[in-house]
Design an enzyme around this catalytic site. Structure first.
Site, PDB file in Angstrom:
ATOM      1  CE  LYS A   1      -3.888   2.219   2.412  1.00 28.23           C
ATOM      2  NZ  LYS A   1      -5.055   1.385   3.733  1.00 28.23           N
TER       3      LYS A   1
ATOM      4  CB  SER B   1      -8.175   3.642   2.507  1.00 27.39           C
ATOM      5  OG  SER B   1      -7.173   2.960   3.466  1.00 27.39           O
TER       6      SER B   1
ATOM      7  CB  SER C   1      -8.668   1.397   5.519  1.00 27.80           C
ATOM      8  OG  SER C   1      -8.994   1.532   5.312  1.00 27.80           O
TER       9      SER C   1
END
Lengths: 502, 100
Positions: free
Chosen positions: A80, A155, A179
């Site tokens: 990420k 996210s 997330s």
């Protein structure tokens, strides 16, 4: 067939260690998959092809000379884009950090690499991890590999979509309010938020410091155990990371837990929950029952989900979470000042405050601004007690509920999200609608608990449904074993969207 | 949807937040912030007298490290992302003024 996407990370690891597949071939296969499928998904902000190939060649040389290549030797992983890497860019999907090159690598990523893993690229996300659909990315949205008109969740949407579309063997995400778990559910993959303090956050760009955790996003539960084992453990560079021993999560993974008591939080099965998801969770409970587990009715009163006469959903936990998260965000994001790194306005400025204001106006997207403004408000004099301090008191009530529930059961079984993946644009108009995506995941962050999200099957329309297992602090091994029990008994594991089969 | 926060208040928060907002943004954020704050007011339903605030879910006590020097970033590495630098310093516009 050059596509290795039918192999799990663990299987690929074994194939590389055994010499049937070279690390170079593994990276090459994923780069080819990226060339083919990434244009339709948009999971990556940056693919580090050249560096990955060099790393792979180095792993192969190591193996050929008989040296150990590590427990993740040659595995191509996605990271990420809020985890710092001293190579490539670390953007947090924000214009503020569009060209930021981190001077160091996050501990979690460094540990993966020390174990032999290869970083394929950095994945898209909601800007600064604020969002539940990846539509708040400052660059572009990511598509759900199961249906390109739908969001991958967020996210960590890029990481979940990359694993789902087999654009990497596994990935890392971060989870502040759901997330990792919610995008994992939307994309039909496994995701874990470990206990607060289990994984070092050194090099994770801070959002909500009392809530953030890094965790794996994987094809199945065994892969999750493999990655967690590599990243967990104390770190002198992160004083909130607890120095507790890390076991080998794979050793007892296949061993079912005897006399398991599975708690169903009754407040989570309100009319806010999609009927098909509710029945999937009840079916999962039956699977556990068939394996000898006892189903226990438990209560989490302060995580209750209310639906009023007009269908308006509300929850103490959501209110509590957003106050805490926004307050911490407003403080953490004060560092983006146009002075030390990141974007600086090109407009004329009167003085340094004007420089800050213009830089931040240009660099941050709407949701980030909204959260900074609300957090600043909640912390400002006159409102601090009413909002921030009140939220911290409610936070204790929420945690106490979990402590009480774990007096009656070993783990909780519940939904991950109230719906399956929604359409792009469906929830962007009203910020509150988007916040309600997190009603089943945020309490876990507030209480610092570990939570595992794993596929529970597909809906009638062919979209993944997720289920969540929640345990007491440091019960990751229990969650993984229980998750594996379900996988084996239900046969729901390694789900693959149609696009990966072409 | 009827409630809103007055533009002056939003302007004040924006200033504290060091974010410049246009008149249009002031109005939009005013409405959205009011909606969200109304939602937050739900917590007032709960009696929290005698409930201790919980800042960190996992009790962490003071973590102390040996006071020994370790390698840290060089000035060049620390300044590598600076929008503007002057030798070993970050460059900023003039800081003296009354707007602070």
């Amino acid at each position: 067939m050059n596509d290795l996407s039918n192999l799990s990370a663990l299987e690929l690891r074994d194939a590389i260690a055994g010499g049937t597949v070279s690390a170079v071939r593994a990276v090459d296969a994923y780069l080819e998959a990226i060339a083919r499928r990434e244009p339709a998904v948009g999971a990556y902000n940056e693919v580090l092809a050249e560096r990955a190939m060099e790393q792979a060649a180095a792993i192969d040389r190591k193996r050929q000379s008989g040296r150990p290549i590590g427990p993740l030797g040659g595995l191509p992983l996605a990271i990420k884009d809020n985890l710092c890497t001293s190579y490539g860019r670390t953007t947090c999907a924000s214009k503020m950090l569009a060209n930021f090159q981190a001077p160091y690598t996050a501990t979690a990523v460094a540990r993966l690499e020390a174990a032999g893993a290869i970083v394929l690229g950095k994945t898209n996300m909601d800007e600064f991890a604020m969002g539940s659909s990846t539509e708040n990315s400052g660059f572009r949205p990511t598509a759900n590999p199961w249906d390109a008109s739908r969001v991958p969740g967020g996210s960590s949407g890029g990481s979940a979509a990359a694993v789902s579309a087999r654009l990497c063997a596994a990935a890392l995400g971060s989870d502040t309010g759901g997330s990792i778990r919610q995008p994992a559910a939307f994309c039909g993959v496994v995701g874990m938020k470990p206990t607060y303090g289990r994984v070092s956050r050194f090099g994770l760009v801070a959002y909500g410091s009392s809530l953030d955790q890094i965790g794996p996003v994987t094809q199945n539960v065994a892969d999750c155990a493999l990655l967690l084992g590599a990243i967990a453990g104390g770190d002198p560079a992160d004083s909130t990371c607890l120095d507790r021993p890390v076991g080998d999560y794979l050793i007892e993974l296949e061993k079912p837990i005897e006399h398991l008591r599975v708690g169903l939080p009754r407040e989570f099965f309100s009319q806010a929950l999609d009927a098909e998801i509710a029945s999937s969770i009840r079916l999962a409970a039956e699977v556990y029952q068939s394996l000898g587990a006892t189903i226990v009715d438990v209560s989490l009163p302060h995580s209750r989900i209310d639906v009023d006469g007009e269908g308006k959903v509300s929850s103490y936990a959501v209110a509590c979470y957003y106050i805490v998260a926004m307050a911490e965000a407003s403080s953490n994001l004060a560092r983006y000042d146009g002075v030390h790194y990141g974007h600086r306005t090109a407009r004329d400025v009167e003085d340094i405050v004007d420089l800050y204001c213009k830089t931040r106006e240009e660099g941050f997207g709407s949701e980030v601004k909204r959260r900074i403004l609300l957090g600043t408000y909640a912390l400002s004099s006159g409102y601090y007690d009413a909002y921030y301090l009140k939220a911290l008191r409610v936070r204790r009530l929420i945690k106490n509920d979990f402590d009480a529930a774990f007096g009656h059961c070993d783990l909780l079984l519940c939904p991950v999200a109230p719906t399956t993946a929604f359409r792009l644009g469906e929830k962007t108009a009203d910020p509150l609608t988007m916040y309600l995506e997190d009603i089943y995941t945020i309490s876990v962050n507030l209480a610092g608990l570990p939570g595992l999200s794993l596929p529970a099957g597909l809906s009638k329309t062919g979209l993944p449904i997720g289920m969540q297992l929640i345990g007491p602090v440091f019960s990751e091994d229990r969650l993984l074993r229980a998750g594996r029990m379900y996988e084996k008994a239900s046969g729901v594991s390694g789900l693959r969207p149609e696009m990966t089969k072409k | 949807m009827s409630r809103t926060i007055e533009p002056d208040m939003v302007r004040h928060i924006a200033k504290l937040s060091r974010i410049e907002l246009s008149e249009e943004q002031l109005a939009t954020f005013g409405r959205q912030l009011a909606d969200i704050l109304e939602y937050f007011d739900k917590l007032a339903e709960l009696d929290t007298t005698n409930v201790e605030p919980l800042a960190h879910a996992v009790e962490i006590h003071n973590v102390l490290a040996e006071d020994t020097p370790r390698p840290s970033l060089s000035a060049d590495a620390a300044l590598a992302n600076a929008p503007q630098r002057d030798g070993d310093f970050f460059m900023v516009p003039k800081v003296i003024g009354d707007s602070l």
